[in-house]
Design a protein around this motif. Structure first.
Motif, PDB file in Angstrom:
ATOM      1  N   SER A  39      10.903   7.167 -17.986  1.00 28.59           N
ATOM      2  CA  SER A  39      10.871   6.148 -19.035  1.00 28.59           C
ATOM      3  C   SER A  39       9.612   5.299 -18.921  1.00 28.59           C
ATOM      4  O   SER A  39       8.931   5.030 -19.923  1.00 28.59           O
ATOM      5  CB  SER A  39      12.123   5.275 -18.946  1.00 28.59           C
ATOM      6  OG  SER A  39      12.060   4.211 -19.862  1.00 28.59           O
ATOM      7  N   ARG A  40       9.297   4.895 -17.703  1.00 35.35           N
ATOM      8  CA  ARG A  40       8.111   4.048 -17.493  1.00 35.35           C
ATOM      9  C   ARG A  40       6.824   4.807 -17.827  1.00 35.35           C
ATOM     10  O   ARG A  40       5.903   4.252 -18.439  1.00 35.35           O
ATOM     11  CB  ARG A  40       8.081   3.561 -16.044  1.00 35.35           C
ATOM     12  CG  ARG A  40       6.869   2.692 -15.708  1.00 35.35           C
ATOM     13  CD  ARG A  40       7.016   2.088 -14.320  1.00 35.35           C
ATOM     14  NE  ARG A  40       7.207   3.103 -13.304  1.00 35.35           N
ATOM     15  CZ  ARG A  40       6.214   3.823 -12.761  1.00 35.35           C
ATOM     16  NH1 ARG A  40       4.969   3.629 -13.153  1.00 35.35           N
ATOM     17  NH2 ARG A  40       6.481   4.716 -11.821  1.00 35.35           N
ATOM     18  N   LEU A  41       6.752   6.066 -17.446  1.00 42.30           N
ATOM     19  CA  LEU A  41       5.547   6.857 -17.678  1.00 42.30           C
ATOM     20  C   LEU A  41       5.357   7.215 -19.149  1.00 42.30           C
ATOM     21  O   LEU A  41       4.232   7.268 -19.643  1.00 42.30           O
ATOM     22  CB  LEU A  41       5.599   8.142 -16.844  1.00 42.30           C
ATOM     23  CG  LEU A  41       5.454   7.989 -15.327  1.00 42.30           C
ATOM     24  CD1 LEU A  41       5.808   9.289 -14.619  1.00 42.30           C
ATOM     25  CD2 LEU A  41       4.042   7.552 -14.975  1.00 42.30           C
ATOM     26  N   SER A  42       6.456   7.463 -19.831  1.00 39.37           N
ATOM     27  CA  SER A  42       6.372   7.948 -21.203  1.00 39.37           C
ATOM     28  C   SER A  42       6.481   6.850 -22.250  1.00 39.37           C
ATOM     29  O   SER A  42       6.098   7.053 -23.408  1.00 39.37           O
ATOM     30  CB  SER A  42       7.483   8.968 -21.462  1.00 39.37           C
ATOM     31  OG  SER A  42       8.767   8.350 -21.397  1.00 39.37           O
ATOM     32  N   GLY A  43       7.042   5.694 -21.846  1.00 38.27           N
ATOM     33  CA  GLY A  43       7.284   4.642 -22.820  1.00 38.27           C
ATOM     34  C   GLY A  43       8.507   4.874 -23.674  1.00 38.27           C
ATOM     35  O   GLY A  43       8.726   4.182 -24.666  1.00 38.27           O
ATOM     36  N   ILE A  44       9.321   5.849 -23.295  1.00 37.58           N
ATOM     37  CA  ILE A  44      10.565   6.151 -24.007  1.00 37.58           C
ATOM     38  C   ILE A  44      11.711   5.466 -23.265  1.00 37.58           C
ATOM     39  O   ILE A  44      11.799   5.541 -22.043  1.00 37.58           O
ATOM     40  CB  ILE A  44      10.807   7.670 -24.068  1.00 37.58           C
ATOM     41  CG1 ILE A  44       9.640   8.359 -24.791  1.00 37.58           C
ATOM     42  CG2 ILE A  44      12.132   7.984 -24.763  1.00 37.58           C
ATOM     43  CD1 ILE A  44       9.659   9.874 -24.674  1.00 37.58           C
ATOM     44  N   GLY A  45      12.593   4.807 -23.979  1.00 33.28           N
ATOM     45  CA  GLY A  45      13.686   4.073 -23.361  1.00 33.28           C
ATOM     46  C   GLY A  45      14.607   4.949 -22.528  1.00 33.28           C
ATOM     47  O   GLY A  45      14.816   6.123 -22.840  1.00 33.28           O
ATOM     48  N   GLU A  62       7.504  12.430 -32.468  1.00 31.95           N
ATOM     49  CA  GLU A  62       6.775  11.493 -31.624  1.00 31.95           C
ATOM     50  C   GLU A  62       7.272  11.553 -30.184  1.00 31.95           C
ATOM     51  O   GLU A  62       6.485  11.560 -29.234  1.00 31.95           O
ATOM     52  CB  GLU A  62       6.928  10.068 -32.179  1.00 31.95           C
ATOM     53  CG  GLU A  62       6.154   9.811 -33.464  1.00 31.95           C
ATOM     54  CD  GLU A  62       6.868  10.321 -34.709  1.00 31.95           C
ATOM     55  OE1 GLU A  62       6.247  10.300 -35.772  1.00 31.95           O
ATOM     56  OE2 GLU A  62       8.038  10.745 -34.623  1.00 31.95           O
ATOM     57  N   THR A  63       8.591  11.616 -30.014  1.00 31.49           N
ATOM     58  CA  THR A  63       9.180  11.666 -28.675  1.00 31.49           C
ATOM     59  C   THR A  63       8.810  12.959 -27.965  1.00 31.49           C
ATOM     60  O   THR A  63       8.444  12.951 -26.781  1.00 31.49           O
ATOM     61  CB  THR A  63      10.713  11.534 -28.762  1.00 31.49           C
ATOM     62  OG1 THR A  63      11.039  10.262 -29.327  1.00 31.49           O
ATOM     63  CG2 THR A  63      11.348  11.655 -27.389  1.00 31.49           C
ATOM     64  N   VAL A  64       8.886  14.079 -28.678  1.00 30.00           N
ATOM     65  CA  VAL A  64       8.587  15.380 -28.068  1.00 30.00           C
ATOM     66  C   VAL A  64       7.136  15.435 -27.607  1.00 30.00           C
ATOM     67  O   VAL A  64       6.840  15.884 -26.492  1.00 30.00           O
ATOM     68  CB  VAL A  64       8.902  16.523 -29.047  1.00 30.00           C
ATOM     69  CG1 VAL A  64       8.383  17.851 -28.509  1.00 30.00           C
ATOM     70  CG2 VAL A  64      10.408  16.624 -29.289  1.00 30.00           C
ATOM     71  N   PHE A  65       6.211  14.947 -28.429  1.00 29.67           N
ATOM     72  CA  PHE A  65       4.806  14.972 -28.028  1.00 29.67           C
ATOM     73  C   PHE A  65       4.532  14.005 -26.888  1.00 29.67           C
ATOM     74  O   PHE A  65       3.688  14.264 -26.025  1.00 29.67           O
ATOM     75  CB  PHE A  65       3.895  14.687 -29.220  1.00 29.67           C
ATOM     76  CG  PHE A  65       3.551  15.921 -30.000  1.00 29.67           C
ATOM     77  CD1 PHE A  65       4.445  16.436 -30.925  1.00 29.67           C
ATOM     78  CD2 PHE A  65       2.358  16.580 -29.802  1.00 29.67           C
ATOM     79  CE1 PHE A  65       4.150  17.586 -31.624  1.00 29.67           C
ATOM     80  CE2 PHE A  65       2.048  17.728 -30.499  1.00 29.67           C
ATOM     81  CZ  PHE A  65       2.951  18.242 -31.422  1.00 29.67           C
ATOM     82  N   SER A  66       5.232  12.883 -26.860  1.00 27.55           N
ATOM     83  CA  SER A  66       5.079  11.954 -25.746  1.00 27.55           C
ATOM     84  C   SER A  66       5.558  12.586 -24.449  1.00 27.55           C
ATOM     85  O   SER A  66       4.911  12.459 -23.399  1.00 27.55           O
ATOM     86  CB  SER A  66       5.862  10.666 -26.021  1.00 27.55           C
ATOM     87  OG  SER A  66       5.722   9.770 -24.940  1.00 27.55           O
ATOM     88  N   LEU A  67       6.683  13.302 -24.499  1.00 30.52           N
ATOM     89  CA  LEU A  67       7.184  13.989 -23.310  1.00 30.52           C
ATOM     90  C   LEU A  67       6.225  15.100 -22.876  1.00 30.52           C
ATOM     91  O   LEU A  67       5.978  15.295 -21.684  1.00 30.52           O
ATOM     92  CB  LEU A  67       8.575  14.565 -23.578  1.00 30.52           C
ATOM     93  CG  LEU A  67       9.705  13.537 -23.697  1.00 30.52           C
ATOM     94  CD1 LEU A  67      10.976  14.198 -24.206  1.00 30.52           C
ATOM     95  CD2 LEU A  67       9.961  12.848 -22.357  1.00 30.52           C
TER      96      LEU A  67
END
Length: 202
Positions: A39-45, A62-67
């Motif tokens: 969560s901290r690395l990706s900015g995803i809750g 957006e989430t998939v590309f962030s991961l």
């Protein structure tokens, strides 16, 4: 592409959700990351990540590309079930990964000793723009129909049908369809040493 506005995955029977759940758990565990660290690395809750890993979440482009960027792994490693069989892909049957301005249909993944290539049918919706903070790989786009504006490193490149662009996908970039829907072929190319690379949390 990534980041901006609302985006949802349209899936039948949750197959994208199911593949993402299993692949995300495997990737995170393999890297020794807790959900809090990811969560901290990706900015995803954390709540969102927990839902995604349980198969109950509704993943966005957006989430998939962030991961993909955070885990340093190809998008297809997150979304696809493994298969070595020849496959015919019918465009009408492919689930759409929908972003703020782009619809992506994953078609195929190719592996050689030197690279991994993912093939997508990409449609940029009329009058829309899709922004990306950058992600793993080299991006190749060939425009089939329409006029595409590519925003890259402070420059705008105008592409017409038959035109092609290649660039480092780690650089923030955007696709925009100013005049009408753009249909294009997107290739994401990865080096094998960047697929599943080790991450040191910091």
């Amino acid at each position: 592409m990534k980041r901006t506005g609302e985006a949802t995955v349209h899936a039948s029977d949750g197959s994208i959700r199911g593949h993402l759940a299993a692949n995300l758990r495997r990737a995170r565990s393999g890297l020794g990351l807790s959900i809090s660290e990811l969560s901290r690395l990706s900015g995803i809750g954390k709540a969102t990540l927990s839902q995604l890993e349980s198969g109950a979440g509704n993943p966005t482009i957006e989430t998939v590309f962030s991961l993909s960027r955070t885990l340093r792994m190809p998008i297809s490693d997150l979304l696809d079930a493994s298969t070595a069989e020849p496959t015919v892909v019918r465009g009408a049957d492919v689930e759409v990964l929908r972003g703020a301005g782009v619809d992506l249909r994953p078609l195929s993944r190719l592996e050689t000793g030197e690279s991994i290539v993912e093939l997508y049918d990409q449609r940029v919706r009329a009058g829309r723009r899709q922004d990306s903070d950058g992600h793993v790989g080299i991006e190749h786009t060939s425009v089939q129909v329409g006029t595409l504006l590519v925003h890259l490193d402070g420059r705008i490149t105008r592409l017409e049908a038959g035109d092609y662009i290649r660039f480092d996908a780690t650089v923030p970039h955007s696709y925009e369809a100013p005049d009408g829907e753009v249909r294009s072929v997107l290739l994401l190319q990865y080096r094998p040493d960047r697929a599943g690379a080790t991450i040191t949390p910091h």
